[in-house]
Design an enzyme around this catalytic site. Structure first.
Site, short mmCIF file in Angstrom:
data_model
loop_
_atom_site.label_atom_id
_atom_site.label_comp_id
_atom_site.label_asym_id
_atom_site.label_seq_id
_atom_site.Cartn_x
_atom_site.Cartn_y
_atom_site.Cartn_z
CB SER A 196 -28.03 64.43 -33.41
OG SER A 196 -27.34 65.17 -32.45
N1 SAH Z 1 -24.32 68.56 -33.43
C1 SAH Z 1 -23.81 67.19 -33.50
C2 SAH Z 1 -24.06 66.42 -32.22
C3 SAH Z 1 -23.05 66.76 -31.25
S1 SAH Z 1 -23.03 65.82 -29.76
C4 SAH Z 1 -24.42 66.48 -34.68
O1 SAH Z 1 -24.81 67.14 -35.62
O2 SAH Z 1 -24.45 65.27 -34.72
C5 SAH Z 1 -22.76 67.17 -28.65
C6 SAH Z 1 -21.42 67.85 -28.76
O3 SAH Z 1 -21.43 68.91 -27.81
C7 SAH Z 1 -20.23 66.98 -28.39
O4 SAH Z 1 -19.32 66.97 -29.44
C8 SAH Z 1 -19.67 67.64 -27.14
O5 SAH Z 1 -18.25 67.57 -27.06
C9 SAH Z 1 -20.13 69.07 -27.31
N2 SAH Z 1 -20.19 69.86 -26.08
C10 SAH Z 1 -20.59 69.48 -24.85
N3 SAH Z 1 -20.49 70.51 -23.98
C11 SAH Z 1 -20.01 71.58 -24.69
C12 SAH Z 1 -19.67 72.92 -24.35
N4 SAH Z 1 -19.81 73.40 -23.11
N5 SAH Z 1 -19.21 73.72 -25.33
C13 SAH Z 1 -19.05 73.27 -26.59
N6 SAH Z 1 -19.35 72.00 -26.97
C14 SAH Z 1 -19.83 71.16 -26.03
#
Ligand code: SAH
Length: 219
Positions: A60
């Site tokens: 992010s």
């Molecule tokens: N928190 C991260 C950003 C992650 S992007 C950061 O610090 O940069 C969002 C993430 O959510 C992705 O890795 C995706 O695989 C995950 N995701 C999407 N749907 C999900 C679900 N139902 N359960 C767990 N993870 C999920």
């Protein structure tokens, strides 16, 4: 390469954009973002942008991480549930501010990498799980804070149910990627109090675990 000047510039930018909680700013200052981005993008580690981390996912934008962390109002004795570990950057920021972070990611390869990285960097108060965040973590619930870093069409009821009374949840909602809002929900005896914080753009929250092959394994 020394990242210090770029890091200072980023912190100043976050402050100018309304991140005034000094605990949040210093947590961000302490996390080496260069450890969380792909090698070929290292020179962009302290740009205020999201970057690709593989499997169609992203790390992010720092401003969004800062904004969500500030809105969550984390206390140092709190247990926090995070959905969407990704590379683990937001996890690391939270781990500095609370007692323990429970974090769930549906892509196993991303989670394994994040675990190795967080371990190497010395975060000992993070508990991980490969699974579907829509189910939450009922063995540990209720949580005083819940943060979701992928966008669901609406507030997942199961997660709201796993929030403690008086607890706070910060998450992006919206089915359409160009019409998502970051919202903060507070669980009150009269039901959820909802505040809209900012328009945002997150990858979608997807239910279930990835199908064979989707997670990038080659056979
Ligand atoms: N928190 C991260 C950003 C992650 S992007 C950061 O610090 O940069 C969002 C993430 O959510 C992705 O890795 C995706 O695989 C995950 N995701 C999407 N749907 C999900 C679900 N139902 N359960 C767990 N993870 C999920």
């Amino acid at each position: 390469m020394t990242y210090a000047p770029r890091k200072i510039r980023l912190i100043m930018e976050l402050r100018a954009q309304g991140i005034i909680d000094t605990r949040v700013l210093s947590a961000i200052e302490r996390v080496p973002r260069e450890e969380f981005v792909p090698e070929d993008l290292l020179d962009q580690s302290y740009e205020n942008t999201a970057l690709p981390i593989g499997l169609g996912q992203t790390i992010s934008q720092p401003l969004i991480v800062a904004m969500m962390t500030q809105a969550l109002e984390v206390g140092e004795r709190m247990m926090v549930l995070e959905i969407g570990t990704g590379c683990g950057y937001q996890t690391a920021v939270l781990a500095q501010l609370c007692r323990r972070v429970y974090t769930i990611e549906r892509h196993r390869p991303l989670l394994r990498e994040a675990e190795r990285r967080l371990d190497r960097l010395g975060y000992r108060n993070v508990v991980t799980r490969a699974g579907d965040g829509f189910k939450g973590w009922h063995e540990v619930a209720p949580f005083e804070r819940i943060i979701v870093t992928a966008a669901a069409p609406d507030v997942p009821q199961v997660l709201y149910d796993q929030l403690a009374e008086g607890g706070v949840m910060v998450l992006p909602v919206g089915a359409n990627p160009v019409d998502q809002w970051l919202i903060r929900l507070t669980k009150t005896p009269d039901g959820p109090r909802r505040e809209e914080l900012s328009p945002v753009r997150f990858v979608p929250m997807v239910s279930g675990l990835p199908a064979e092959g989707e997670s990038g394994h080659r056979h």
